[in-house]
Design a protein around this motif. Structure first.
Motif, mmCIF file in Angstrom:
data_model
loop_
_atom_site.group_PDB
_atom_site.id
_atom_site.type_symbol
_atom_site.label_atom_id
_atom_site.label_comp_id
_atom_site.label_asym_id
_atom_site.label_seq_id
_atom_site.Cartn_x
_atom_site.Cartn_y
_atom_site.Cartn_z
ATOM 1 N N ASP A 1 44.478 19.064 4.461
ATOM 2 C CA ASP A 1 45.066 18.725 3.160
ATOM 3 C C ASP A 1 45.113 19.933 2.234
ATOM 4 O O ASP A 1 46.117 20.162 1.543
ATOM 5 C CB ASP A 1 44.279 17.595 2.496
ATOM 6 N N VAL A 2 44.028 20.707 2.199
ATOM 7 C CA VAL A 2 43.990 21.864 1.314
ATOM 8 C C VAL A 2 44.996 22.926 1.766
ATOM 9 O O VAL A 2 45.608 23.612 0.951
ATOM 10 C CB VAL A 2 42.555 22.460 1.241
ATOM 11 N N GLU A 3 45.218 23.020 3.080
ATOM 12 C CA GLU A 3 46.199 23.973 3.592
ATOM 13 C C GLU A 3 47.618 23.511 3.283
ATOM 14 O O GLU A 3 48.492 24.318 2.927
ATOM 15 C CB GLU A 3 46.023 24.139 5.109
ATOM 16 N N LYS A 4 47.856 22.204 3.406
ATOM 17 C CA LYS A 4 49.179 21.664 3.085
ATOM 18 C C LYS A 4 49.526 21.943 1.630
ATOM 19 O O LYS A 4 50.654 22.320 1.302
ATOM 20 C CB LYS A 4 49.214 20.161 3.352
ATOM 21 N N LEU A 5 48.550 21.756 0.755
ATOM 22 C CA LEU A 5 48.763 21.991 -0.667
ATOM 23 C C LEU A 5 49.101 23.451 -0.941
ATOM 24 O O LEU A 5 50.022 23.762 -1.691
ATOM 25 C CB LEU A 5 47.515 21.585 -1.454
ATOM 26 N N TYR A 6 48.362 24.331 -0.288
ATOM 27 C CA TYR A 6 48.597 25.776 -0.484
ATOM 28 C C TYR A 6 49.945 26.199 0.109
ATOM 29 O O TYR A 6 50.750 26.857 -0.546
ATOM 30 C CB TYR A 6 47.473 26.583 0.164
ATOM 31 N N TYR A 7 50.213 25.795 1.343
ATOM 32 C CA TYR A 7 51.412 26.240 2.050
ATOM 33 C C TYR A 7 52.690 25.690 1.423
ATOM 34 O O TYR A 7 53.722 26.367 1.407
ATOM 35 C CB TYR A 7 51.308 25.824 3.515
ATOM 36 N N SER A 8 52.611 24.472 0.890
ATOM 37 C CA SER A 8 53.801 23.870 0.265
ATOM 38 C C SER A 8 54.135 24.532 -1.067
ATOM 39 O O SER A 8 55.249 24.384 -1.574
ATOM 40 C CB SER A 8 53.586 22.371 0.058
ATOM 41 N N GLY A 9 53.162 25.266 -1.614
ATOM 42 C CA GLY A 9 53.377 25.894 -2.920
ATOM 43 C C GLY A 9 53.905 27.310 -2.863
ATOM 44 O O GLY A 9 54.061 27.963 -3.909
ATOM 45 N N ILE A 10 54.164 27.817 -1.669
ATOM 46 C CA ILE A 10 54.699 29.180 -1.540
ATOM 47 C C ILE A 10 55.997 29.168 -0.747
ATOM 48 O O ILE A 10 56.269 28.252 0.036
ATOM 49 C CB ILE A 10 53.685 30.116 -0.843
ATOM 50 N N ASP A 11 56.805 30.180 -0.969
ATOM 51 C CA ASP A 11 58.080 30.331 -0.258
ATOM 52 C C ASP A 11 57.787 30.635 1.206
ATOM 53 O O ASP A 11 57.067 31.584 1.521
ATOM 54 C CB ASP A 11 58.877 31.472 -0.892
ATOM 55 N N SER B 1 30.676 34.380 8.329
ATOM 56 C CA SER B 1 30.475 33.239 9.226
ATOM 57 C C SER B 1 31.102 31.972 8.649
ATOM 58 O O SER B 1 31.200 31.815 7.426
ATOM 59 C CB SER B 1 28.982 33.016 9.467
ATOM 60 N N PHE B 2 31.510 31.075 9.523
ATOM 61 C CA PHE B 2 32.055 29.782 9.115
ATOM 62 C C PHE B 2 31.910 28.791 10.253
ATOM 63 O O PHE B 2 31.741 29.170 11.411
ATOM 64 C CB PHE B 2 33.531 29.917 8.695
ATOM 65 N N GLU B 3 31.981 27.524 9.906
ATOM 66 C CA GLU B 3 31.919 26.455 10.892
ATOM 67 C C GLU B 3 33.325 25.919 11.140
ATOM 68 O O GLU B 3 34.197 25.969 10.267
ATOM 69 C CB GLU B 3 31.009 25.322 10.400
ATOM 70 N N ARG B 4 33.530 25.413 12.322
ATOM 71 C CA ARG B 4 34.852 24.922 12.713
ATOM 72 C C ARG B 4 35.432 23.954 11.681
ATOM 73 O O ARG B 4 36.612 24.038 11.331
ATOM 74 C CB ARG B 4 34.759 24.234 14.076
ATOM 75 N N GLU B 5 34.608 23.025 11.171
ATOM 76 C CA GLU B 5 35.115 21.975 10.292
ATOM 77 C C GLU B 5 35.530 22.470 8.901
ATOM 78 O O GLU B 5 36.239 21.764 8.179
ATOM 79 C CB GLU B 5 34.083 20.850 10.154
ATOM 80 N N ASN B 6 35.082 23.682 8.519
ATOM 81 C CA ASN B 6 35.450 24.149 7.172
ATOM 82 C C ASN B 6 36.161 25.504 7.184
ATOM 83 O O ASN B 6 36.101 26.259 6.218
ATOM 84 C CB ASN B 6 34.206 24.220 6.270
ATOM 85 N N PHE B 7 36.837 25.815 8.309
ATOM 86 C CA PHE B 7 37.527 27.112 8.395
ATOM 87 C C PHE B 7 38.634 27.252 7.351
ATOM 88 O O PHE B 7 38.936 28.346 6.888
ATOM 89 C CB PHE B 7 38.109 27.310 9.804
ATOM 90 N N SER B 8 39.271 26.112 6.992
ATOM 91 C CA SER B 8 40.403 26.174 6.065
ATOM 92 C C SER B 8 39.997 26.694 4.686
ATOM 93 O O SER B 8 40.787 27.339 4.000
ATOM 94 C CB SER B 8 41.066 24.812 5.936
ATOM 95 N N GLU B 9 38.746 26.452 4.293
ATOM 96 C CA GLU B 9 38.270 26.963 2.998
ATOM 97 C C GLU B 9 38.250 28.485 2.995
ATOM 98 O O GLU B 9 38.689 29.120 2.029
ATOM 99 C CB GLU B 9 36.872 26.408 2.706
ATOM 100 N N ARG C 1 44.311 33.883 -0.859
ATOM 101 C CA ARG C 1 44.367 34.124 -2.294
ATOM 102 C C ARG C 1 43.921 35.531 -2.657
ATOM 103 O O ARG C 1 44.449 36.136 -3.593
ATOM 104 C CB ARG C 1 43.516 33.064 -3.017
ATOM 105 N N ASN C 2 42.962 36.044 -1.906
ATOM 106 C CA ASN C 2 42.545 37.440 -2.117
ATOM 107 C C ASN C 2 43.701 38.382 -1.821
ATOM 108 O O ASN C 2 43.924 39.350 -2.541
ATOM 109 C CB ASN C 2 41.362 37.791 -1.200
ATOM 110 N N PHE C 3 44.449 38.066 -0.749
ATOM 111 C CA PHE C 3 45.613 38.860 -0.382
ATOM 112 C C PHE C 3 46.642 38.865 -1.496
ATOM 113 O O PHE C 3 47.182 39.906 -1.880
ATOM 114 C CB PHE C 3 46.231 38.313 0.905
ATOM 115 N N ASN C 4 46.893 37.686 -2.065
ATOM 116 C CA ASN C 4 47.886 37.562 -3.121
ATOM 117 C C ASN C 4 47.465 38.312 -4.384
ATOM 118 O O ASN C 4 48.277 38.959 -5.047
ATOM 119 C CB ASN C 4 48.126 36.087 -3.461
ATOM 120 N N SER C 5 46.168 38.242 -4.719
ATOM 121 C CA SER C 5 45.688 38.892 -5.933
ATOM 122 C C SER C 5 45.733 40.409 -5.811
ATOM 123 O O SER C 5 46.060 41.117 -6.753
ATOM 124 C CB SER C 5 44.258 38.445 -6.236
ATOM 125 N N VAL C 6 45.421 40.908 -4.595
ATOM 126 C CA VAL C 6 45.491 42.358 -4.352
ATOM 127 C C VAL C 6 46.924 42.833 -4.426
ATOM 128 O O VAL C 6 47.225 43.889 -4.988
ATOM 129 C CB VAL C 6 44.903 42.704 -2.969
#
Length: 323
Positions: free
Chosen positions: A230-240, A301-309, A316-321
């Protein structure tokens, strides 16, 4: 004896053993070609000689096909150190500072041949001295010709109407002659008017663009082979979808998805920030070793279930840079 106050140029090519089980670190010299000219590009001397390898004296099928050399020629050839001795005599005769070659393998191949001579307890100093004179001018000439990437010597020579008088390319003397012709043209002609060179340049640009698009296509297919959260859908739908932000999202997500799909039993992973052009690498945590530690700037490090975060945070870091 030539006047050593004059400046002479030396162009060379070497053919090495190849094919089957022979790797780059075991290659040996099969033939050497040298062309020496003066400052006005008048050819002073040509040299060509085949040599007999110590470790793999029997030619592979690939080697025969590539170089057109025969086993009989190689069997009746001297040791490569003797051949390099002849080249070093020419180098000294004309006070040559650099032996120009096309590409970065010649020095590697010569060094490899030195190691084979050491292995068999044979003299190698002439090979070693020659290797120290090697100067790869490929990158310099590619830049002067405005090419987006290196081109093989055969294709490039065609732009300057060079064809071997006898034999084919991957003959050491013919390739050395081709390099001489190319170098001379770059420094004495108006290559901006060379239509054949312009055509090669255009073809290369198109090939690079095609490769880029193919890579992006594969990245997108991989990235979207796993449903978006869901969080990825929200992000991806908001960019060209054609923007750099979208391409970056798909690129990074493809790294996550590929690693998780290839390691379905793993839950703990690391996102590596690489020092190389690869930028990112995702691996199971237990595969992190000293080699990867040396190649990466940091690891998160990250866990499989929260990789999208972590993915969205990185995007967002990429965009800000970029801003």
């Amino acid at each position: 004896m030539e006047n050593n106050e004059k400046k002479y140029l030396c162009f060379a090519d070497f053919e090495f053993t190849c094919g089957y089980f022979i790797n780059k670190m075991e290659s040996e010299i099969l033939s050497a070609g040298v062309v020496i000219c003066d400052e006005s590009y008048n050819i002073k001397e040509r040299f060509y000689r085949t040599s007999r390898p110590n470790h793999f004296p029997r030619l592979t099928k690939q080697c025969k096909k590539l170089t057109k050399l025969t086993q009989t020629e190689i069997n009746h050839s001297p040791d490569s150190n003797d051949v390099m001795g002849n080249i070093m005599k020419l180098v000294k005769k004309y006070n040559i500072e650099n032996v120009y070659v096309w590409g970065n393998f010649d020095r590697t191949g010569l060094v490899s041949d030195v190691k084979q001579h050491q292995r068999f307890g044979k003299e190698y100093r002439n090979i070693q001295c020659t290797s120290r004179k090697i100067c790869d001018i490929q990158e310099k000439l590619v830049g002067k010709m405005g090419l987006p990437e290196p081109v093989n010597i055969k294709e490039l020579a065609s732009a300057f109407d060079y064809k071997p008088l006898s034999g084919t390319f991957h003959n050491a003397l013919n390739d050395a002659m081709a390099l001489y012709v190319i170098y001379k043209a770059v420094y004495t002609e108006d290559i901006s008017k060379n239509e054949k060179l312009a055509e090669i340049r255009h073809e290369r640009v198109e090939k690079i663009e095609k490769r880029r698009l193919d890579v992006e296509k594969r990245q997108k297919e991989t990235a979207l082979s796993m449903p978006l959260t869901d969080v990825e859908k929200l992000y991806y739908s908001g960019i060209d979808e054609n923007s750099e932000e979208a391409k970056n999202f798909l690129y990074i997500r493809s790294k996550f998805v590929s690693s998780m799909q290839n390691n379905p039993e793993k839950n703990s992973f690391l996102l590596l920030y690489m020092k190389t052009t690869e930028r990112y690498k995702v691996i199971p945590k237990e595969k992190y070793n000293r080699t990867l530690q040396g190649l990466s700037e940091k690891a998160v490090s990250f866990e499989r279930e929260n990789f999208s975060e972590l993915l969205i945070k990185e995007c967002r870091n990429f965009n800000s840079v970029k801003v």
